[in-house]
Design a protein around this motif. Structure first.
Motif, PDB file in Angstrom:
ATOM      1  N   ASP A 170      11.643  54.452 -24.479  1.00  0.00           N
ATOM      2  CA  ASP A 170      11.944  53.101 -24.949  1.00  0.00           C
ATOM      3  C   ASP A 170      13.437  52.811 -24.818  1.00  0.00           C
ATOM      4  O   ASP A 170      13.831  51.727 -24.360  1.00  0.00           O
ATOM      5  CB  ASP A 170      11.498  52.928 -26.394  1.00  0.00           C
ATOM      6  N   ASN A 171      14.282  53.751 -25.208  1.00  0.00           N
ATOM      7  CA  ASN A 171      15.723  53.564 -25.068  1.00  0.00           C
ATOM      8  C   ASN A 171      16.126  53.402 -23.607  1.00  0.00           C
ATOM      9  O   ASN A 171      16.972  52.574 -23.276  1.00  0.00           O
ATOM     10  CB  ASN A 171      16.479  54.738 -25.691  1.00  0.00           C
ATOM     11  N   TYR A 204      15.072  49.985 -22.345  1.00  0.00           N
ATOM     12  CA  TYR A 204      15.973  48.966 -22.894  1.00  0.00           C
ATOM     13  C   TYR A 204      17.285  48.937 -22.115  1.00  0.00           C
ATOM     14  O   TYR A 204      17.777  47.870 -21.747  1.00  0.00           O
ATOM     15  CB  TYR A 204      16.243  49.266 -24.369  1.00  0.00           C
ATOM     16  N   ARG A 205      17.829  50.098 -21.842  1.00  0.00           N
ATOM     17  CA  ARG A 205      19.100  50.166 -21.108  1.00  0.00           C
ATOM     18  C   ARG A 205      18.949  49.653 -19.684  1.00  0.00           C
ATOM     19  O   ARG A 205      19.813  48.939 -19.175  1.00  0.00           O
ATOM     20  CB  ARG A 205      19.627  51.596 -21.100  1.00  0.00           C
TER      21      ARG A 205
END
Length: 78
Positions: free
Chosen positions: A9-10, A13-14
């Protein structure tokens, strides 16, 4: 498993938010725009004299090549 999902998820997002910056870095548009804005804002006279600097450096390079060629011809004659 939760840590892997949070990491994915991170990463997504990035990539979603910073992907355009990475693409701009890949095709050098970001770098070109950065140097253009620095040159425009801080070194406006650089564009005016860059042609003269280029011609001077070209003349110096041609002179060095000619001197080296003449030195080689002279040393072969001896």
């Amino acid at each position: 498993m939760y840590a892997q999902m949070a990491g994915a998820d991170n990463m997504s997002y990035r990539l979603y938010h910073y992907g355009s910056v990475l693409v701009a870095l890949a095709d050098y548009t970001f770098i070109r725009e950065t140097f253009w804005s620095i040159g425009k804002d801080h070194y406006s006279g650089l564009h005016r004299y860059s042609g003269q600097v280029f011609r001077g450096l070209l003349t110096a390079a041609v002179g060095v090549v000619l001197v080296v060629l003449l030195w080689v011809v002279h040393s072969r004659e001896r």
